[in-house]
Design a protein around this motif. Structure first.
Motif, PDB file in Angstrom:
ATOM      1  N   ILE A  95     -28.475   6.837   5.657  1.00  0.00           N
ATOM      2  CA  ILE A  95     -27.543   7.333   6.119  1.00  0.00           C
ATOM      3  C   ILE A  95     -27.527   8.658   5.127  1.00  0.00           C
ATOM      4  CG2 ILE A  95     -24.553   7.711   5.941  1.00  0.00           C
ATOM      5  CD1 ILE A  95     -25.704   5.022   7.395  1.00  0.00           C
ATOM      6  N   THR A  96     -27.177   9.810   6.240  1.00  0.00           N
ATOM      7  CA  THR A  96     -27.064  11.041   6.130  1.00  0.00           C
ATOM      8  C   THR A  96     -25.888  12.162   5.204  1.00  0.00           C
ATOM      9  OG1 THR A  96     -27.950  12.372   8.326  1.00  0.00           O
ATOM     10  CG2 THR A  96     -30.120  11.587   6.471  1.00  0.00           C
ATOM     11  N   ALA A  97     -25.712  11.353   5.841  1.00  0.00           N
ATOM     12  CA  ALA A  97     -24.066  12.114   6.696  1.00  0.00           C
ATOM     13  C   ALA A  97     -22.764  11.211   5.731  1.00  0.00           C
ATOM     14  CB  ALA A  97     -23.792  13.373   6.977  1.00  0.00           C
ATOM     15  N   PHE A  98     -21.851  11.792   5.054  1.00  0.00           N
ATOM     16  CA  PHE A  98     -20.997  10.266   5.376  1.00  0.00           C
ATOM     17  C   PHE A  98     -19.065  10.814   4.913  1.00  0.00           C
ATOM     18  CE2 PHE A  98     -18.151   6.886   4.642  1.00  0.00           C
ATOM     19  CZ  PHE A  98     -18.931   5.428   5.741  1.00  0.00           C
ATOM     20  N   ALA A  99     -18.290  11.220   5.725  1.00  0.00           N
ATOM     21  CA  ALA A  99     -16.478  11.062   5.263  1.00  0.00           C
ATOM     22  C   ALA A  99     -16.148  10.055   6.724  1.00  0.00           C
ATOM     23  CB  ALA A  99     -16.507  12.233   6.160  1.00  0.00           C
ATOM     24  N   LEU A 100     -14.923   9.560   5.298  1.00  0.00           N
ATOM     25  CA  LEU A 100     -14.298   8.557   5.816  1.00  0.00           C
ATOM     26  C   LEU A 100     -12.684   9.179   4.917  1.00  0.00           C
ATOM     27  CD1 LEU A 100     -13.225   5.543   6.687  1.00  0.00           C
ATOM     28  CD2 LEU A 100     -13.901   4.647   4.357  1.00  0.00           C
ATOM     29  N   ALA A 101     -11.385   8.949   6.072  1.00  0.00           N
ATOM     30  CA  ALA A 101     -10.522   9.316   5.268  1.00  0.00           C
ATOM     31  C   ALA A 101      -9.415   8.283   5.402  1.00  0.00           C
ATOM     32  CB  ALA A 101      -9.939  10.547   5.788  1.00  0.00           C
ATOM     33  N   GLY A 102      -8.771   7.427   4.681  1.00  0.00           N
ATOM     34  CA  GLY A 102      -7.646   6.284   5.653  1.00  0.00           C
ATOM     35  C   GLY A 102      -7.900   4.784   4.939  1.00  0.00           C
ATOM     36  N   PRO A 103      -7.261   4.299   5.000  1.00  0.00           N
ATOM     37  CA  PRO A 103      -7.572   2.644   4.040  1.00  0.00           C
ATOM     38  C   PRO A 103      -8.134   2.307   5.243  1.00  0.00           C
ATOM     39  CG  PRO A 103      -5.295   3.175   5.797  1.00  0.00           C
ATOM     40  CD  PRO A 103      -5.621   4.030   5.830  1.00  0.00           C
ATOM     41  N   ALA A 104      -9.939   2.097   5.019  1.00  0.00           N
ATOM     42  CA  ALA A 104     -10.877   0.805   5.176  1.00  0.00           C
ATOM     43  C   ALA A 104     -11.658   0.772   3.753  1.00  0.00           C
ATOM     44  CB  ALA A 104     -11.255   1.585   6.478  1.00  0.00           C
ATOM     45  N   THR A 105     -12.369  -0.667   4.131  1.00  0.00           N
ATOM     46  CA  THR A 105     -13.903  -0.601   4.108  1.00  0.00           C
ATOM     47  C   THR A 105     -15.113  -0.374   5.033  1.00  0.00           C
ATOM     48  OG1 THR A 105     -12.274  -2.432   2.540  1.00  0.00           O
ATOM     49  CG2 THR A 105     -15.219  -2.214   2.236  1.00  0.00           C
ATOM     50  N   VAL A 106     -16.138  -0.170   3.553  1.00  0.00           N
ATOM     51  CA  VAL A 106     -16.891  -0.314   4.554  1.00  0.00           C
ATOM     52  C   VAL A 106     -18.650  -1.143   3.821  1.00  0.00           C
ATOM     53  CG1 VAL A 106     -19.322   1.716   5.037  1.00  0.00           C
ATOM     54  CG2 VAL A 106     -16.491   2.678   5.430  1.00  0.00           C
ATOM     55  N   SER A 107     -19.186  -1.641   4.667  1.00  0.00           N
ATOM     56  CA  SER A 107     -20.184  -2.455   4.132  1.00  0.00           C
ATOM     57  C   SER A 107     -21.681  -2.403   4.369  1.00  0.00           C
ATOM     58  CB  SER A 107     -20.081  -3.764   3.537  1.00  0.00           C
ATOM     59  OG  SER A 107     -19.242  -3.895   5.913  1.00  0.00           O
ATOM     60  N   LEU A 108     -22.521  -2.044   3.596  1.00  0.00           N
ATOM     61  CA  LEU A 108     -23.670  -2.139   4.597  1.00  0.00           C
ATOM     62  C   LEU A 108     -23.991  -3.221   3.928  1.00  0.00           C
ATOM     63  CD1 LEU A 108     -25.499   0.198   5.992  1.00  0.00           C
ATOM     64  CD2 LEU A 108     -26.720   0.731   3.719  1.00  0.00           C
ATOM     65  N   ASN A 109     -25.275  -3.738   5.096  1.00  0.00           N
ATOM     66  CA  ASN A 109     -25.928  -5.302   5.260  1.00  0.00           C
ATOM     67  C   ASN A 109     -25.565  -6.557   4.473  1.00  0.00           C
ATOM     68  OD1 ASN A 109     -27.930  -3.851   6.783  1.00  0.00           O
ATOM     69  ND2 ASN A 109     -28.580  -3.132   4.899  1.00  0.00           N
ATOM     70  N   GLY A 110     -24.012  -6.097   4.910  1.00  0.00           N
ATOM     71  CA  GLY A 110     -22.330  -8.014   4.540  1.00  0.00           C
ATOM     72  C   GLY A 110     -22.457  -7.252   2.739  1.00  0.00           C
ATOM     73  N   SER A 111     -22.540  -6.014   2.406  1.00  0.00           N
ATOM     74  CA  SER A 111     -22.748  -5.572   0.983  1.00  0.00           C
ATOM     75  C   SER A 111     -21.140  -4.380   1.095  1.00  0.00           C
ATOM     76  CB  SER A 111     -23.365  -5.347  -0.476  1.00  0.00           C
ATOM     77  OG  SER A 111     -24.376  -6.703  -0.388  1.00  0.00           O
ATOM     78  N   GLU A 112     -20.051  -4.835   0.384  1.00  0.00           N
ATOM     79  CA  GLU A 112     -19.157  -2.887   0.287  1.00  0.00           C
ATOM     80  C   GLU A 112     -19.686  -1.839  -0.266  1.00  0.00           C
ATOM     81  OE1 GLU A 112     -14.769  -2.159  -1.509  1.00  0.00           O
ATOM     82  OE2 GLU A 112     -15.793  -4.166  -1.400  1.00  0.00           O
ATOM     83  N   VAL A 113     -19.876  -1.033   0.095  1.00  0.00           N
ATOM     84  CA  VAL A 113     -19.656   0.163  -0.258  1.00  0.00           C
ATOM     85  C   VAL A 113     -18.959   0.383  -1.436  1.00  0.00           C
ATOM     86  CG1 VAL A 113     -21.088   2.097   0.113  1.00  0.00           C
ATOM     87  CG2 VAL A 113     -21.450   0.995   1.337  1.00  0.00           C
ATOM     88  N   THR A 114     -19.119   1.334  -2.588  1.00  0.00           N
ATOM     89  CA  THR A 114     -18.584   1.709  -2.887  1.00  0.00           C
ATOM     90  C   THR A 114     -19.428   3.130  -3.573  1.00  0.00           C
ATOM     91  OG1 THR A 114     -19.430   0.921  -5.329  1.00  0.00           O
ATOM     92  CG2 THR A 114     -17.392  -0.169  -3.909  1.00  0.00           C
ATOM     93  N   PRO A 115     -17.478   4.455  -3.953  1.00  0.00           N
ATOM     94  CA  PRO A 115     -18.392   5.276  -4.460  1.00  0.00           C
ATOM     95  C   PRO A 115     -19.010   5.684  -5.718  1.00  0.00           C
ATOM     96  CG  PRO A 115     -15.984   5.193  -3.845  1.00  0.00           C
ATOM     97  CD  PRO A 115     -16.490   3.625  -3.863  1.00  0.00           C
ATOM     98  N   SER A 116     -20.093   6.694  -6.136  1.00  0.00           N
ATOM     99  CA  SER A 116     -20.018   6.101  -7.191  1.00  0.00           C
ATOM    100  C   SER A 116     -19.223   7.010  -8.692  1.00  0.00           C
ATOM    101  CB  SER A 116     -20.962   7.327  -7.651  1.00  0.00           C
ATOM    102  OG  SER A 116     -22.731   7.541  -6.655  1.00  0.00           O
ATOM    103  N   ARG A 117     -19.056   6.509  -9.435  1.00  0.00           N
ATOM    104  CA  ARG A 117     -18.012   6.477 -10.783  1.00  0.00           C
ATOM    105  C   ARG A 117     -18.146   8.354 -10.833  1.00  0.00           C
ATOM    106  NH1 ARG A 117     -14.585   2.620 -14.636  1.00  0.00           N
ATOM    107  NH2 ARG A 117     -13.060   4.587 -15.292  1.00  0.00           N
ATOM    108  N   SER A 118     -17.412   9.120 -10.626  1.00  0.00           N
ATOM    109  CA  SER A 118     -17.377  10.803 -11.797  1.00  0.00           C
ATOM    110  C   SER A 118     -17.103  10.387 -12.714  1.00  0.00           C
ATOM    111  CB  SER A 118     -16.793  11.467 -10.228  1.00  0.00           C
ATOM    112  OG  SER A 118     -16.157  11.392  -9.693  1.00  0.00           O
ATOM    113  N   SER A 119     -18.010  11.860 -13.307  1.00  0.00           N
ATOM    114  CA  SER A 119     -17.103  11.712 -14.682  1.00  0.00           C
ATOM    115  C   SER A 119     -15.634  12.310 -14.599  1.00  0.00           C
ATOM    116  CB  SER A 119     -17.919  12.464 -15.641  1.00  0.00           C
ATOM    117  OG  SER A 119     -19.315  10.975 -15.982  1.00  0.00           O
ATOM    118  N   PRO A 120     -14.614  12.179 -15.367  1.00  0.00           N
ATOM    119  CA  PRO A 120     -13.170  12.776 -15.492  1.00  0.00           C
ATOM    120  C   PRO A 120     -13.905  14.549 -15.759  1.00  0.00           C
ATOM    121  CG  PRO A 120     -12.441  11.193 -15.090  1.00  0.00           C
ATOM    122  CD  PRO A 120     -14.000  10.925 -15.733  1.00  0.00           C
ATOM    123  N   THR A 121     -13.469  15.629 -15.360  1.00  0.00           N
ATOM    124  CA  THR A 121     -13.542  16.951 -16.367  1.00  0.00           C
ATOM    125  C   THR A 121     -12.318  17.148 -16.775  1.00  0.00           C
ATOM    126  OG1 THR A 121     -15.079  18.053 -14.797  1.00  0.00           O
ATOM    127  CG2 THR A 121     -14.056  19.104 -16.110  1.00  0.00           C
TER     128      THR A 121
END
Length: 417
Positions: free
Chosen positions: A188-214
């Motif tokens: 996957i070279t580009a991805f954008a999602l807005a709205g209430p949805a769950t994304v999975s790749l090969n059956g495993s949910e894809v979650t965002p990397s936890r960014s460090s608050p500034t």
């Protein structure tokens, strides 16, 4: 609460497919006092969804979508339509998926030039593709979710109804349910999602990397010098915060101050915490703000995400606070009946001896509530707002300058006819 769950709950209660949802976050009249505009306009040909966060206040000019604090989410299309917001501060996060155009203050902007809102998925959150992968985007219900993505190889939709062109796909799921599935060759070279949805790749949910608050000083941004008996507003700005509302603890000269303060934190938002304090004695004082994850606190033994500090020099040669005066109505006492809808236009004049006016906060003292915030600038400016007056609820304003100094309150008494 992690950032993805927080964001998903917000989107589920915020993105509405049809009908008119109530506006959150303050009176509609306050929208006219916010200086900047953001417009998301459908290009036609399908649903487009968006999410936006700002460092200040955010209000929608039209209706049909939801605003919570400094964050908004919604959708336009499928044929035409536009959503317009007024805001203060800066855009701290923006994601758009689907055929739509974004304009800031009337000028078209590229959504990818802004950081993603905390909890948004990006291409880096997907494992490297090896051969053909199964990508699934499933509605969580409660609104339209739009998506766009691109892959290193070909993309083939296993169902139908969305737009696929070689290595790119654009579509939507929802508002109540449904899912789209694709066979994807390469990463996957580009991805954008807005709205209430769950994304999975090969059956495993894809979650965002936890960014460090500034954590940073939102205002004042530097050491300040003020005169004795000056009340100050301090603001802590936080980006990538893992929650809907910033949790902060405040200390003055090492002593923790537990509210409520002047504005009862009503000027705070999902990216900003506020605190007011009156400095009565001369000398050097230090103010510290510690930011915690939502639900955490020092009394529970939790460590803060980070902290910021200010040094305040208090002396006779320090900065003078601004002055606010009532201009209209002329009378200091207004009379009205209970349960009326008598909207009165109020106007105040603000003066700052150092030419650094920043805002006027319209305040309802008896209710401890911010009615609206108006932007002002320079050494003299006026601000106006409408308010449905009610007996027993005085109404007035404070002026605040860019160094955080707060004027004395000036206002009107509201009595029963």
């Amino acid at each position: 609460m992690d950032s993805e769950n927080s964001r998903r709950q917000f989107l589920q209660r915020s993105v509405v497919a049809a009908g008119v949802a109530p506006l959150l976050g303050g009176p509609v009249s306050a929208a006219t006092d916010l200086p900047k505009t953001l417009r998301i306009e459908s290009d036609g040909g399908g649903f487009a969804a968006y999410e936006v966060t700002v460092s200040g206040d955010l209000r929608q000019r039209d209706g049909g979508d939801r605003v919570s604090g400094s964050r908004a989410a919604g959708n336009v299309g499928p044929e035409r339509g536009a959503d317009t917001f007024r805001y203060s501060g800066e855009i701290t996060g923006l994601v758009l998926a689907g055929p739509a155009t974004v304009a800031r203050d009337g000028t078209r902007v590229n959504p990818s030039s802004f950081p993603r809102p905390a909890g948004s998925l990006a291409s880096g959150d997907f494992d490297a593709g090896s051969g053909t992968d199964r990508l699934r985007i499933e509605s969580d219900g409660g609104g339209v979710a739009a998506y766009e993505f691109a892959a290193g190889g070909s993309v083939r939709q296993r169902d139908d109804g969305d737009t696929v062109a070689e290595s790119r796909a654009v579509g939507h799921v929802g508002p109540e349910g449904g899912a789209d599935e694709f066979d994807v060759d390469g990463p996957i070279t580009a991805f954008a999602l807005a709205g209430p949805a769950t994304v999975s790749l090969n059956g495993s949910e894809v979650t965002p990397s936890r960014s460090s608050p500034t954590v940073s000083r939102g205002g004042p941004k530097q050491t300040v010098a003020v005169r004795p008996d000056t009340r100050m507003l301090f603001e802590t700005a936080v980006s990538d915060y893992p929650g809907d509302y910033v949790t902060a603890e405040w200390y003055v000269d090492g002593e923790r101050r537990v509210g409520p303060d002047l504005f009862y934190n009503n000027l705070g938002s999902g990216s900003r915490a506020t605190f007011t304090h009156r400095f009565e004695s001369a000398g050097t004082h230090r103010v510290r703000s510690e930011v915690y994850r939502e639900g955490e606190a020092s009394r529970e033994g939790d460590d803060p995400i980070d902290a910021v500090e200010w040094t305040v020099e208090v002396g006779s040669d320090g900065h003078r606070a601004p002055i606010v005066e009532c201009e209209n109505p002329d009378a200091s006492i207004l009379r009205t009946a209970y349960e009326t809808t008598e909207n009165v236009e109020f106007e105040v004049a603000a003066t700052d001896p150092d030419g650094e006016l920043d805002r006027v906060v319209w305040w309802i003292p008896q209710a401890d509530d911010v009615h609206a915030v108006s932007s002002v600038e320079g050494d003299y400016d006026t601000a106006s707002v409408t308010y449905d007056i009610d007996p027993g609820l005085p109404f007035g304003a404070y002026a605040i300058d860019r160094r955080g100094a707060i004027s004395q309150f000036r206002g009107w008494r509201i009595e029963r006819k």
